[in-house]
Design a protein around this motif. Structure first.
Motif: not given
Length: 264
Positions: A64-75
């Motif tokens: 589960a990660a919001d890929l609409g931002n860099a933090a989510g992609v990093a997660q």
């Protein structure tokens, strides 16, 4: 053709429903270990439960990660450091007039539809090249070739994905990594179905009639005269992810039902 991906790990962004879920299902059926992604843990768990009920032997993970931002992609990257197959499926759409589309709308669509794919590809693709094999796929749209006047902002992001896909394919020349875009036409995905159901209720007509009328009015060049199914789109993705598709790269493969009036 027997597609066997049993020794491959596939990451599919935005795969808790619709085309993304169908792609995850198709890759899992071909034997790949599949990472399902969505913004909420609840949606991810629901998707995993659905797939496990249909495919008891499937090898699945969920992030589960919001890929609409860099933090989510990093997660996501922290959870899944390497992958053999990357399917950049995540995308949002919203009918909205050009003059009503704000800067914030444009930025949100670009962040979700384009930058999620750019960030994931920037991480995973060099690792594929180092391994000598990989598949990167971008879910674009026929709207990237025929910009819809009711969603200019959406169409622009899908055109951008075509450019990223071709550019990355050129960059990966000779590495064993293929990069392709897939262009669905009007497809009966979860988002589209919800949109049509609301319109049908508002207009007091049946869903099938509304879909036929939509194709006739908005996509009259369709040769199949209907919406595509998510499975039909997924079939193309699974093929392009296969070892059999080793000579197919730098392409934009259309699953548009013939909507785009082109012989190429």
């Amino acid at each position: 053709m027997n597609i066997d991906l049993s020794n491959k790990l596939a990451v599919v962004s935005g795969s808790t429903a619709g085309i993304g879920l169908a792609i995850a299902r198709g890759l899992a059926q071909a034997g790949a270990e599949v990472v399902v992604n969505g913004r909420s843990q609840e949606r991810v768990e629901q998707a995993l439960a659905t797939l496990r009920a249909e495919l008891p032997q499937a090898r699945l993970q969920g992030v589960a990660a919001d890929l609409g931002n860099a933090a989510g992609v990093a997660q996501l990257i922290a959870a899944i450091p390497k992958a053999d197959i990357l399917v950049n499926n995540l995308g949002i759409f919203e009918p909205k007039g050009f003059f009503d589309t704000s800067d914030d709308d444009w930025q949100r669509f670009f962040d979700v539809n384009v930058m999620s794919a750019v960030r994931l590809s920037r991480h995973y693709t060099p690792l594929m090249a180092a391994a000598g094999w990989g598949r990167v796929l971008f879910l674009s749209s026929e709207s990237g070739l025929q910009i819809p006047r009711e969603m200019v902002h959406y169409g622009v992001t899908k055109t951008a994905l075509l450019a990223v896909s071709r550019g990355l394919a050129e960059t990966m020349a000779g590495t064993g990594v293929t990069v392709n875009a897939v262009l669905p036409g009007p497809t009966r995905s979860e988002g589209v179905a919800t949109f049509f159901e609301a319109m049908a209720k508002e207009q007091g007509v049946g869903l099938e009639k509304l879909e036929r009328d939509f194709i006739a009015e908005h996509r009259p060049s369709s040769l199949i005269r209907r919406l595509a199914t998510v499975e039909e789109v997924a079939n193309m993705v699974v093929y392009l992810a296969s070892t059999q598709a080793s000579a197919t790269t730098g392409t934009a493969a259309r699953v548009d039902g013939g909507v785009v009036r082109s012989i190429s």
